[in-house]
Design an enzyme around this catalytic site. Structure first.
Site, PDB file in Angstrom:
ATOM      1  N   CYS A 195       0.836  -1.208   0.000  1.00 32.14           N
ATOM      2  CA  CYS A 195       0.000   0.000   0.000  1.00 32.14           C
ATOM      3  C   CYS A 195       0.869   1.256   0.000  1.00 32.14           C
ATOM      4  O   CYS A 195       1.493   1.597   1.011  1.00 32.14           O
ATOM      5  CB  CYS A 195      -0.924  -0.028   1.219  1.00 32.14           C
ATOM      6  N   CYS A 235      -0.067   3.945   2.546  1.00 32.04           N
ATOM      7  CA  CYS A 235       0.288   3.522   3.900  1.00 32.04           C
ATOM      8  C   CYS A 235       1.713   3.959   4.236  1.00 32.04           C
ATOM      9  O   CYS A 235       2.001   4.410   5.350  1.00 32.04           O
ATOM     10  CB  CYS A 235       0.181   2.007   4.040  1.00 32.04           C
TER      11      CYS A 235
END
Length: 334
Positions: free
Chosen positions: A78, A81
């Protein structure tokens, strides 16, 4: 700030924008690699930790009965993230204990995220008293993260939070973990950019790492009313002394001159300057004290004046300062 900044980031003029991203020093504390080869610091275990499905009840549900806990649901693939997590960690550290952060890799532990209905990441859910009470999705700006923490953890304890963070930075530095100390100082400056202790602490770390230009830039961010604060004055004195020592050359030259003529006060003075620049504080002080003992009139009592400047740079509670001050008192008042 120079491109070869050892902490691998840039310091914005508004304070707190200095981003640590590379390993500092020879020790190898636990760190995880983030995007583009950056290094993300392993945060203090009592404030930030990773969890598992089995440990979730203890780490989050039970812990949230004592204080708010933020859960960061993330995954290695991700991209957002990787953008959010370092900012989230920094804000949690700067909060000084208002909240804790628990990180959960949903690739390894998907069931909790599924139970909470999380369908996209990054997702941050705040727990209080064993229950989810608030949250947000996606990578948001650092200022909004701070607002979220204030909302969940409550305001009003900024001073204790800063004090706790500064104490943690000092502890990290004493333990030799300069990267973590720098990260904490930076986190403090992100929330309280006029904090003199953090400016001086991070500036000193930069200077010790060889980035004098970065230290100068950081000192320039101090508020005008506090520019002459003792901690900042000490750092400036330390930097000035090091620059002066660097211009003097090879200490062997002065050692030879002293071997030929122990009364060569200029050689002894210059050697003391070099010794101080190399961190040999006791030796530097002893050479200046030898000049004072032999001839107080030399260079208009210049050895004493220089020794007092050393004291300012070293700090009044430094062991070398205390030892040399006792010797100086014996010379002056015996």
């Amino acid at each position: 700030m120079s491109d070869n900044n050892p902490f691998g980031g840039s310091f914005g003029g508004n304070g707190g924008q200095y981003t640590t991203s590379v390993q500092y020093g020879g020790s190898e504390p636990a760190r995880a690699k983030a995007a583009a080869g950056d290094m993300t610091l392993a945060p203090p275990a009592d404030v930030i930790k990773d969890t598992t499905t089995a440990a979730f009840a203890a780490d989050v549900i039970q812990e949230s009965r004592r204080q708010p806990v933020l859960v960061d649901f993330w995954a290695p693939w991700c991209g957002p993230c990787k953008q959010l997590t370092p900012q989230l960690e920094k804000a949690v550290k700067a909060a000084g204990g208002k909240v804790k952060l628990v990180k959960m890799n949903i690739d390894d532990h998907p069931s909790i995220a599924g139970q909470l209905g999380i369908q996209s990441i990054p997702a941050v859910i705040a727990f209080k008293d064993g229950q989810p009470v608030d949250g947000f999705m996606g990578a948001i700006p650092e200022s909004q993260i701070t607002q979220f923490i204030d909302k969940v953890g409550g305001k009003g304890n900024g001073a204790p939070a800063v004090a706790d963070a500064l104490a943690a930075a000092a502890e990290a530095r004493d333990a030799g973990d300069m990267q973590t100390a720098a990260d904490i100082y930076d986190a403090v400056l992100a929330q309280a950019p006029e904090t003199i202790e953090a400016i001086a602490g991070l500036g000193d770390l930069l200077f010790e790492a060889g980035d004098a230009e970065g230290a100068e830039a950081l000192l320039a961010t101090a508020p005008e009313a506090k520019k002459d604060a003792p901690l900042l004055a000490a750092l400036r004195a330390k930097m000035a002394l090091a620059a002066q020592a660097a211009s003097l050359g090879n200490p062997a030259e002065f050692e030879k001159r002293l071997a030929d003529n122990p009364g060569d006060h200029q050689a002894r003075f210059d050697l003391a300057m070099i010794q101080n620049g190399r961190g040999e504080r006791n030796a530097a002080a002893d050479n200046l004290l030898a000049i004072i003992k032999a001839d107080r009139t030399w260079n208009d009592d210049g050895a004493k004046a220089q020794l007092l400047q050393f004291f300012e740079a070293w700090g009044m509670t430094d062991e070398a300062t205390l030892a040399a001050r006792r010797k100086l008192s014996s010379l002056l008042f015996s």
